[in-house]
Design an enzyme around this catalytic site. Structure first.
Site, short mmCIF file in Angstrom:
data_model
loop_
_atom_site.label_atom_id
_atom_site.label_comp_id
_atom_site.label_asym_id
_atom_site.label_seq_id
_atom_site.Cartn_x
_atom_site.Cartn_y
_atom_site.Cartn_z
N LEU A 111 0.81 -1.22 0.00
CA LEU A 111 0.00 0.00 0.00
C LEU A 111 0.84 1.27 0.00
O LEU A 111 0.43 2.30 -0.52
CB LEU A 111 -0.95 -0.02 1.20
CG LEU A 111 -1.99 -1.15 1.09
CD1 LEU A 111 -2.70 -1.36 2.41
CD2 LEU A 111 -2.98 -0.85 -0.02
N ARG A 112 2.00 1.25 0.63
CA ARG A 112 3.00 2.32 0.62
C ARG A 112 2.58 3.60 1.36
O ARG A 112 3.31 4.08 2.20
CB ARG A 112 3.43 2.69 -0.80
CG ARG A 112 4.08 1.55 -1.55
CD ARG A 112 4.82 2.04 -2.76
NE ARG A 112 3.97 2.67 -3.74
CZ ARG A 112 4.42 3.27 -4.84
NH1 ARG A 112 5.71 3.30 -5.09
NH2 ARG A 112 3.60 3.81 -5.70
N ASP A 113 1.43 4.15 1.07
CA ASP A 113 1.01 5.40 1.70
C ASP A 113 -0.15 5.12 2.65
O ASP A 113 -1.20 5.75 2.56
CB ASP A 113 0.62 6.42 0.63
CG ASP A 113 0.44 7.82 1.20
OD1 ASP A 113 0.98 8.09 2.29
OD2 ASP A 113 -0.25 8.64 0.56
N LEU A 114 0.06 4.19 3.57
CA LEU A 114 -1.00 3.77 4.49
C LEU A 114 -1.13 4.80 5.60
O LEU A 114 -0.16 5.15 6.26
CB LEU A 114 -0.64 2.40 5.07
CG LEU A 114 -1.70 1.66 5.88
CD1 LEU A 114 -2.95 1.42 5.06
CD2 LEU A 114 -1.13 0.34 6.38
#
Length: 241
Positions: A111-114
């Site tokens: 997801l990276r930008d959680l």
């Protein structure tokens, strides 16, 4: 009837209303050439009760219109309004968050930008959540290797290995650090790492310099500390949580 709401990067976001029923939707609009790449994570992840799903896609001459069910506000705004959540409510919401993350990780998405703002309420009672946006997610290859090299994410949620790393890092483990920041914020009402100066903020994250208030139960403290571990190999996975 379509009424503009906001815009994010190459995507314009609108409120959309069905012309006959007046049912409300969220419509994300992007160029026709980019829409498959932009929304590729949605096509990869499959159905899950706590992940937003595409309702309809309409392709125009130059733009793609992608429709999603409406929502009832985001989790970040909800926590700010309530200051902090009691543990039973926080536990129920966090369980839904981790369920969505676990499904994404199992299906080959990082997801990276959680962050809290990425989760929105499915119902007016604000008891059911869904992960609203997958546009920043990274689709892993056939080997399911989650080693990433790019530095992507919100400063308050970023993991120490992303700040320190000169090469690659585990995307799934970085997501779980962000989940720990989310849990802390739900229970305490502020980020575990905060400072007005970015360098000071990043220094605290690198050192793992935070304190859990005594008002938080021993079990919740244990879960927070098991997620906010500086060594990504020691962090709980979504399945563990």
């Amino acid at each position: 009837l379509v009424q503009q709401s906001d815009a994010t990067g190459d995507i314009e976001v609108f409120k959309a209303f069905h012309c006959n029923t007046q049912e409300e939707y969220v419509c994300k609009v992007t160029s026709l050439q980019k829409y498959r790449q932009t929304f590729s994570a949605y096509f990869t992840v499959g159905h899950h009760e706590h992940i937003n799903e595409i309702t309809e896609i309409i392709l125009g001459a130059s733009r793609a219109y992608v429709f999603f069910p409406r929502h009832y506000g985001d989790l970040h705004s909800y926590v700010r309004r309530k200051k902090r959540l009691r543990e039973p409510e926080a536990g129920s919401l966090f369980r839904q968050i981790v369920s969505a993350v676990e499904h994404c990780h199992a299906e080959g998405l990082v997801l990276r930008d959680l962050k809290l703002r990425k989760f929105v309420f499915k119902n007016p009672q604000k008891t059911e959540l869904k992960l609203e946006s997958l546009e920043d997610a990274y689709v892993l290859g056939d080997d399911n290797n989650d080693c990433l090299a790019d530095k992507h994410g919100c400063p308050a949620y970023v993991s120490p290995e992303i700040l320190n790393c000169q090469q690659s890092y585990s995307g799934r483990a970085a997501d779980m650090w962000s989940a720990g920041v989310m849990l802390y914020t739900l229970l305490v009402g502020r980020y575990p790492f905060h400072d007005v100066e970015p360098n000071a903020l990043f220094g605290k994250i690198r050192r793992g310099d935070y304190r859990v208030p005594e008002s938080v139960s021993a079990r919740a403290k244990c879960l927070i500390r098991s997620l906010l571990r500086k060594d990504p190999a020691e962090r709980l996975t979504a399945e563990d949580v």
